[in-house]
Design an enzyme around this catalytic site. Structure first.
Site, mmCIF file in Angstrom:
data_model
loop_
_atom_site.group_PDB
_atom_site.id
_atom_site.type_symbol
_atom_site.label_atom_id
_atom_site.label_comp_id
_atom_site.label_asym_id
_atom_site.label_seq_id
_atom_site.Cartn_x
_atom_site.Cartn_y
_atom_site.Cartn_z
ATOM 1 N N ASP A 62 0.840 -1.210 0.000
ATOM 2 C CA ASP A 62 0.000 0.000 0.000
ATOM 3 C C ASP A 62 0.872 1.256 0.000
ATOM 4 O O ASP A 62 1.711 1.423 0.900
ATOM 5 C CB ASP A 62 -0.876 0.071 1.251
ATOM 6 C CG ASP A 62 -2.004 -0.934 1.270
ATOM 7 O OD1 ASP A 62 -1.773 -2.079 0.831
ATOM 8 O OD2 ASP A 62 -3.101 -0.584 1.729
ATOM 9 N N GLU A 303 -11.834 -1.810 1.425
ATOM 10 C CA GLU A 303 -10.649 -1.259 2.071
ATOM 11 C C GLU A 303 -10.231 0.066 1.439
ATOM 12 O O GLU A 303 -10.575 0.401 0.321
ATOM 13 C CB GLU A 303 -9.487 -2.243 1.923
ATOM 14 C CG GLU A 303 -9.833 -3.645 2.398
ATOM 15 C CD GLU A 303 -8.613 -4.513 2.545
ATOM 16 O OE1 GLU A 303 -8.137 -4.646 3.684
ATOM 17 O OE2 GLU A 303 -8.127 -5.060 1.544
HETATM 18 C C1 FRU Z 1 -5.084 -3.159 2.009
HETATM 19 C C2 FRU Z 1 -4.813 -3.458 3.434
HETATM 20 C C3 FRU Z 1 -5.192 -2.287 4.279
HETATM 21 C C4 FRU Z 1 -4.296 -2.439 5.455
HETATM 22 C C5 FRU Z 1 -3.054 -2.990 4.820
HETATM 23 C C6 FRU Z 1 -2.295 -3.945 5.628
HETATM 24 O O1 FRU Z 1 -4.104 -3.525 1.148
HETATM 25 O O2 FRU Z 1 -5.447 -4.635 3.852
HETATM 26 O O3 FRU Z 1 -6.546 -2.284 4.579
HETATM 27 O O4 FRU Z 1 -4.124 -1.230 6.097
HETATM 28 O O5 FRU Z 1 -3.440 -3.623 3.651
HETATM 29 O O6 FRU Z 1 -1.235 -4.443 4.908
#
Ligand code: FRU
Length: 445
Positions: A62, A303
């Site tokens: 991310d 997400e």
């Molecule tokens: C999305 C996610 C987010 C979280 C992160 C953890 O890619 O699941 O929601 O903050 O990755 O790696």
């Protein structure tokens, strides 16, 4: 369109009261039935197995460009800046890369990159001092220049990893600096929790052991000049105990029977409003508001929700997985979206009828994830795994781990339709403004 300064936007009193109630929009089973994998307008391009990596020392996923509170990417003193969730590679020979990648969430920290051209990136290392960590891991959020300041910057993120299972949206503040050699940060020594899942507006750990509560994405609402944040949540209530009725089903074909497993899908796109002195950097008090969109009966995770304000329309994007669809609903990993004609409180309808904006191709089902759509439709994502040609995408012996950014693509947003139009360089970032940002266009929806 009228150009207005960012200062006047912040102080604007558009005299619209903050609503306490508004109809929750739904991503229904009928919408999800329209999802089509491999449609060229809503499918990520194939990624070459020989993709380049940004670093041999860290794996990242991310990521997000430095932005302003109006969702526009900004440069700082001529530099592009990017934050990423990261882990240091333990074994540089890549012999254990499969394990290191798939256990990355339990070691994640936030780091940053800087670049002159938005294509070639230099790793800057960790953003926070260790004293800022309330819990062991740092998960997604957003790095935002503070309105009206020269170089104050706030990292909104998710504090995770405590034994109680709670994940808490939090913020840490610092300053950004740059010279002709690079970019660095000061501060980021403490964190402040923003709000917690209350079990009333959003599910908490006691209602749902798999509850999600993370990824804060704050913004100034063009409609009322107030500071809100989007986040990932779940519908409140006991896991698996929801009744999926006609509202959740939508206009399904006659005779459609809801699968019993559908009720395990309870994703919600959350909203909260800041009620502390955010103009002076106090983000300590927030009021939880009803979800903007729920996916009850369809999917358990929406997400990293974020907005694009364009042409008077409010575009709400969120990422979701094939594996989190429930019942008979199905679709690819990718970015989904909704659009409102009446500002942030909706009502929203799914983009492209189904909600799917960009999914992975069926021959590379886990190629990319965590797509972020910027104010001009450029979409950044990370590479997860790419199977060798013709090989089983699920077999670790035949896929290559990513841990680096995918080619940036561009969407045209046209009313309630989106179209994939351009494919750019790996990890390429485009900026809409140089900091301090001036509003070249009126973002009021
Ligand atoms: C999305 C996610 C987010 C979280 C992160 C953890 O890619 O699941 O929601 O903050 O990755 O790696």
């Amino acid at each position: 369109m009228n150009a207005i300064s960012s200062q006047s936007l912040v102080q604007a009193n558009f005299s619209r009261p903050v609503p306490t109630k508004y109809p929750v929009s739904r991503w229904t089973i009928a919408d999800a039935l329209k999802v089509r994998t491999d449609d060229p307008t809503t499918t990520m391009p194939l990624i070459d197995y020989q993709f380049p990596i940004m670093s041999n020392d860290v794996m990242i996923w991310d990521s997000g460009a430095l932005r302003d509170m109006h969702m526009r990417t900004v440069t700082f003193k001529g530099w592009f800046v990017l934050w990423s969730l990261a882990v240091d590679k333990i074994d540089k020979t890549n012999a254990k890369i499969y394990d290191e990648w798939h256990s990355r969430n339990d070691r994640a920290y936030i780091g940053y990159w800087y670049s002159r051209d938005g294509v070639e990136w230099t790793w800057g290392g960790r953003l926070f001092q260790t004293s800022a960590d309330l819990r062991p891991w740092e998960w997604s959020g957003s790095l935002v220049m503070r309105e009206g300041t020269e170089n104050k910057v706030d990292m909104f993120y998710t504090s995770v990893g405590a034994p109680d299972g709670n994940s808490v949206p939090a913020v840490s503040s610092g300053t950004i600096h740059a010279d002709d050699k690079g970019v660095w940060f000061d501060g980021f020594a403490t964190s402040t929790e923003m709000f917690k899942a209350d079990g009333v507006h959003y599910a908490n750990a006691s209602e749902d052991p798999y509850f999600d509560f993370r990824d804060p994405q704050p913004f100034i609402n063009p409609g009322d000049g107030q500071l809100y944040t989007l986040f990932e949540g779940n519908v409140p209530g006991a896991r698996g105990q929801f009744v999926i009725g006609t509202d959740e089903m939508g206009a399904v074909p006659p005779g459609y029977a809801v699968d019993a497993g559908a009720q395990y899908g309870a994703a919600a796109i959350g909203l909260a409003r800041c009620v502390s002195g955010w103009r002076k950097g106090d983000y300590s008090r927030w009021e939880l508001m009803p979800a903007l969109v729920t996916a009850l009966g369809v999917n358990d995770q929406t997400e990293r929700p974020h907005f694009v304000f364009k042409d008077g329309l409010t575009y709400l994007f969120t990422i979701s997985h094939h594996s989190t669809y429930t019942g008979k609903s199905t679709g690819p990993d990718g970015v989904y979206g909704f659009v409102s004609e009446k500002g942030i409180f909706g009502p929203y309808k799914p983009l492209n009828s189904s909600g799917l904006v960009l999914g992975n191709p069926s021959s590379q089902p886990y190629s990319t994830y965590s797509h972020f759509v910027d104010a001009e439709g450029y979409v950044q994502s990370f590479i997860d795994t790419i199977p060798a040609a013709g090989q089983n995408a699920e077999n670790p012996e035949t896929y290559r781990i990513g841990g680096t950014l995918a080619p940036t693509v561009r969407l045209v947003l046209d009313g309630d339709r989106t179209f994939l139009t351009e494919v750019h360089d790996y990890a390429q970032v485009f900026a809409q403004s140089a900091w301090p940002a001036s509003l070249a266009y009126d973002v009021r929806a």
